[in-house]
Write a protein that holds these residues in place. Sequence first.
Motif, mmCIF file in Angstrom:
data_model
loop_
_atom_site.group_PDB
_atom_site.id
_atom_site.type_symbol
_atom_site.label_atom_id
_atom_site.label_comp_id
_atom_site.label_asym_id
_atom_site.label_seq_id
_atom_site.Cartn_x
_atom_site.Cartn_y
_atom_site.Cartn_z
ATOM 1 N N PRO A 371 0.827 -1.203 0.002
ATOM 2 C CA PRO A 371 0.065 -0.177 0.035
ATOM 3 C C PRO A 371 0.847 1.467 0.074
ATOM 4 O O PRO A 371 2.040 1.292 -0.191
ATOM 5 C CB PRO A 371 -0.714 -0.193 1.424
ATOM 6 N N PRO A 372 0.200 2.352 -0.073
ATOM 7 C CA PRO A 372 1.261 3.526 -0.059
ATOM 8 C C PRO A 372 2.033 3.540 1.300
ATOM 9 O O PRO A 372 1.717 2.945 2.274
ATOM 10 C CB PRO A 372 -0.105 4.849 0.358
ATOM 11 N N VAL A 373 3.195 4.158 0.915
ATOM 12 C CA VAL A 373 4.148 4.110 2.587
ATOM 13 C C VAL A 373 4.355 5.444 2.767
ATOM 14 O O VAL A 373 4.513 6.496 2.220
ATOM 15 C CB VAL A 373 5.671 3.290 1.610
ATOM 16 N N TYR A 374 4.518 5.319 4.184
ATOM 17 C CA TYR A 374 5.282 6.538 5.003
ATOM 18 C C TYR A 374 6.444 6.259 5.574
ATOM 19 O O TYR A 374 6.603 4.944 6.071
ATOM 20 C CB TYR A 374 4.461 6.872 6.019
ATOM 21 N N ILE A 375 7.416 7.123 5.638
ATOM 22 C CA ILE A 375 8.818 6.690 6.429
ATOM 23 C C ILE A 375 8.099 7.186 7.611
ATOM 24 O O ILE A 375 8.378 8.276 8.201
ATOM 25 C CB ILE A 375 9.852 7.500 5.875
ATOM 26 N N THR A 376 7.856 6.236 8.666
ATOM 27 C CA THR A 376 7.487 6.521 9.963
ATOM 28 C C THR A 376 8.719 7.020 10.944
ATOM 29 O O THR A 376 8.196 7.507 11.902
ATOM 30 C CB THR A 376 6.532 5.569 10.438
ATOM 31 N N GLU A 377 9.767 6.680 10.614
ATOM 32 C CA GLU A 377 10.877 7.150 11.494
ATOM 33 C C GLU A 377 12.124 7.373 10.469
ATOM 34 O O GLU A 377 12.492 6.249 9.715
ATOM 35 C CB GLU A 377 11.342 6.043 12.404
ATOM 36 N N ASN A 378 13.002 8.253 10.582
ATOM 37 C CA ASN A 378 14.091 8.574 10.081
ATOM 38 C C ASN A 378 14.905 9.577 10.763
ATOM 39 O O ASN A 378 14.450 10.875 10.931
ATOM 40 C CB ASN A 378 14.298 8.970 8.651
ATOM 41 N N GLY A 379 16.181 9.285 11.264
ATOM 42 C CA GLY A 379 16.935 10.336 11.921
ATOM 43 C C GLY A 379 18.068 9.757 12.551
ATOM 44 O O GLY A 379 18.549 8.659 12.154
ATOM 45 N N ALA A 380 18.863 10.469 13.395
ATOM 46 C CA ALA A 380 20.198 10.294 13.778
ATOM 47 C C ALA A 380 20.389 10.649 15.311
ATOM 48 O O ALA A 380 19.931 12.039 15.327
ATOM 49 C CB ALA A 380 21.005 10.522 12.891
ATOM 50 N N SER A 381 21.091 10.096 16.056
ATOM 51 C CA SER A 381 21.656 10.710 17.251
ATOM 52 C C SER A 381 23.038 11.257 17.256
ATOM 53 O O SER A 381 24.067 10.734 16.430
ATOM 54 C CB SER A 381 21.544 9.572 18.270
ATOM 55 N N PHE A 382 23.248 12.398 17.645
ATOM 56 C CA PHE A 382 24.761 13.037 17.648
ATOM 57 C C PHE A 382 24.706 13.663 19.141
ATOM 58 O O PHE A 382 23.998 14.171 19.666
ATOM 59 C CB PHE A 382 24.897 14.057 16.671
ATOM 60 N N PRO A 383 26.179 13.903 19.582
ATOM 61 C CA PRO A 383 26.432 14.466 20.903
ATOM 62 C C PRO A 383 26.442 15.810 21.060
ATOM 63 O O PRO A 383 27.305 16.572 20.977
ATOM 64 C CB PRO A 383 27.607 13.686 21.411
ATOM 65 N N ASP A 384 25.054 16.645 20.641
ATOM 66 C CA ASP A 384 24.840 17.986 20.754
ATOM 67 C C ASP A 384 24.655 18.540 21.975
ATOM 68 O O ASP A 384 24.034 17.912 22.746
ATOM 69 C CB ASP A 384 23.999 18.426 19.772
ATOM 70 N N GLU A 385 25.144 19.737 22.412
ATOM 71 C CA GLU A 385 24.740 20.617 23.484
ATOM 72 C C GLU A 385 24.522 21.957 23.274
ATOM 73 O O GLU A 385 24.964 22.530 22.159
ATOM 74 C CB GLU A 385 25.854 20.569 24.614
ATOM 75 N N VAL A 386 24.012 22.764 24.419
ATOM 76 C CA VAL A 386 23.584 24.233 23.993
ATOM 77 C C VAL A 386 25.079 24.907 24.151
ATOM 78 O O VAL A 386 25.529 24.872 25.329
ATOM 79 C CB VAL A 386 22.583 24.726 25.126
ATOM 80 N N GLY A 387 25.199 25.621 23.265
ATOM 81 C CA GLY A 387 26.607 26.532 23.287
ATOM 82 C C GLY A 387 26.298 27.783 24.110
ATOM 83 O O GLY A 387 25.381 28.206 24.488
ATOM 84 N N PRO A 388 27.160 28.334 24.305
ATOM 85 C CA PRO A 388 27.483 29.716 25.151
ATOM 86 C C PRO A 388 26.495 30.754 24.730
ATOM 87 O O PRO A 388 26.184 31.461 25.384
ATOM 88 C CB PRO A 388 28.902 29.997 25.266
ATOM 89 N N ASP A 389 26.058 30.697 23.349
ATOM 90 C CA ASP A 389 25.429 31.625 22.795
ATOM 91 C C ASP A 389 23.964 31.256 22.708
ATOM 92 O O ASP A 389 22.833 31.844 22.126
ATOM 93 C CB ASP A 389 25.572 31.856 21.367
ATOM 94 N N GLY A 390 23.543 30.002 23.564
ATOM 95 C CA GLY A 390 22.370 29.656 23.635
ATOM 96 C C GLY A 390 21.685 28.785 22.437
ATOM 97 O O GLY A 390 20.593 28.668 22.317
ATOM 98 N N THR A 391 22.550 28.532 21.430
ATOM 99 C CA THR A 391 22.186 27.721 20.177
ATOM 100 C C THR A 391 22.933 26.390 20.387
ATOM 101 O O THR A 391 23.814 26.059 21.046
ATOM 102 C CB THR A 391 22.617 28.186 18.954
ATOM 103 N N VAL A 392 22.115 25.414 19.386
ATOM 104 C CA VAL A 392 22.758 24.234 19.449
ATOM 105 C C VAL A 392 23.035 23.869 17.833
ATOM 106 O O VAL A 392 22.122 23.992 16.884
ATOM 107 C CB VAL A 392 21.630 23.159 19.881
ATOM 108 N N ASP A 393 24.345 23.757 17.534
ATOM 109 C CA ASP A 393 24.796 23.652 16.267
ATOM 110 C C ASP A 393 24.890 22.170 16.035
ATOM 111 O O ASP A 393 25.925 21.517 16.321
ATOM 112 C CB ASP A 393 26.123 24.112 16.211
#
Length: 480
Positions: A371-393
Motif C-alpha cells: 500500500p502507500p508508504v510513509y517513512i514513519t521514522e528517520n533520524g540520527a543521534s549526535f552528541p550535541d549541547e547548548v553552546g555559550p550563545d544559547g544555540t545548538v549547532d
Amino acid sequence: MFDETTAHPTPEALARALPPGFVIGTATAAAQIEGASRAGNRSPSVWDRFAAQPGRILDGSDTSVTADHYHRYREDVALMRDLGADAYRFSFSWTRLQPHGRGPLDPAGSDFYDRLLDELQEAGVSPFATISHWDLPEEYAHGWLDRETALRLGDLAHLLGERFGDRVDAWITINEPATVTLNGYALGLHPPGESLLFDALPTVHHQLLGHGLAVQALRAAGVPGRVGIANVHSPVSPAADTDEDHAMAALFDLVHNRVYADPVLLGRYPEAPGFLGDALAAFDAVPADDLAQIHQPLDFYGLNYYMPTLVAAGAGSGESPDGTSQAMAGLPFRLEAFEGVPTTGFGWPIKPDGFVRALGEMQERYGEALPPVYITENGASFPDEVGPDGTVDDRERIAFLGDHLRAAIGAVAPGGPAEGLDLRGLFVWSLIDNWEWAAGFTQRFGLVHVDFTTGDRTPKASYHWLRELLAARRADRLSA
C-alpha cells in the motif's frame, strides 16, 4: 531535481522536489518522553521494571521524568506549530490508559490524550497514533512469548478506536516488531531481557497476530482514520563475497525484514532456502487462520529506516555503542562495520544509499501488494549541547536529514529503483531529545534539545533548517 553543485541539498531545493501532498512530520514514543510514571492511575510498565534492574540502563536513569512531556505537552505542540510540521506521530501509553492491562480506559489517562489531541487539532497538526510502541503492562509476565498478549492488543485497539477515533487521522498498530523480538527476546538488551536467540521467533508471530487483531478492532470501532503498521527495514549485504557470508546475510534478511513484512503484505511466512536448514521452523505450525488474521488490507505501510547492515559468517565478539555485538556472540553470524563510512552517536553507519535500496527492495518484493508508504521514522543521534550563545549547532543532523530525504524522493522518482512505490511522507525521529531506552540519556535524536535536569527546550539548528524547508514549500505552493 536538486542543485548538485552543493554537497548537501538546500532547504529550497528539497522543498521544490517534494511531491504534492507529501507529509513532513515528527515522531516520538510515550515511554521515552512522557515521564509522570506515577501520575493518575498509571501502573508500572515493563520498561519501568526493566529500568529498576541494576545495569540494564547505560547511565542508570529511569522512566520517571524523561522529557516531562506529560506536563509540557502544550509547549511541545507549540514547537510543532512553529516548525510548520504537517503531522505528529506519538504513541499511547498502555498502562496510563489501561492500568494493569485490563478493564476499561482510565478516565485520567484518557483525559491526558484528549487534551493532547485537542491541542494538536488547534495547532493544525495531524495526529498519527501508535498503539504499541515497545511497551507493555508489567503484568504481562511473558510478554510477546504469550499468545494472549496479541488478544489484549486487539482489545486495547477497540477501546482506543471508540474513544479517540474521531480525532486520529492515522493509526499504527505496532511499532518495529523486529526490534522488539531482536532486542527484547533474542539478545536480552530490552524488556523482558530474554536471550533466547532463535527461540525468540514465536514473538514475531504473536506481535503480527496482535497487529491483525488490532486492525480489525479499529475498523469494528468505525474509525475514519487510515490504519497501518510500522516496521524497521534494513537492507542486508554480505561482508565478503563468500558462500558463507552470502548465506548468513540471507538469514539475517529473513529474520530481520521478511518474516515481518511477508505475512502482513502477502499472507505467508517466507520459505527458508535449503542451506538455512530449519532456521524458520517456528513458523511451520502456524494455523492458516492466524495468517488470515494477520493479512488484513492496510491503508498504508510504515517503514522506519536508519541504516543498512553488513553481515559476516561466524560468531561476533567485543562491544558496540548499542551493546549489539556482545549480545550476538551466540549467533552464527556477526555484524561488521562499513569501512570508511561515517557513523552516528550510536555507531550506526550513515548511508543514504541504503535508504534507496530499502525502498527499492520493498517495491521489488511486494509490488502491487504494497500500500502507500510513509517513512514513519528517520533520524540520527549526535552528541550535541547548548553552546555559550544559547544555540545548538547540529550540522551533522542537518546533513543526515537532507541527504536521506533527497535519497527517498529520488528513489521513487521516475527511473528510480523504487519507481511505482507510492511514498506519502516522512517523519523525523524525533521531535525532542528523549530517554533512549537502554541507552538512557546518552543519545540525542531530537530536533529540539532537552535539558534533562530543568526540562528546558532549545530548538537546534536542524529544527530551524526544517522550519526553513517547510516555509519554502508553503511559499512554492502559494506562488504556484
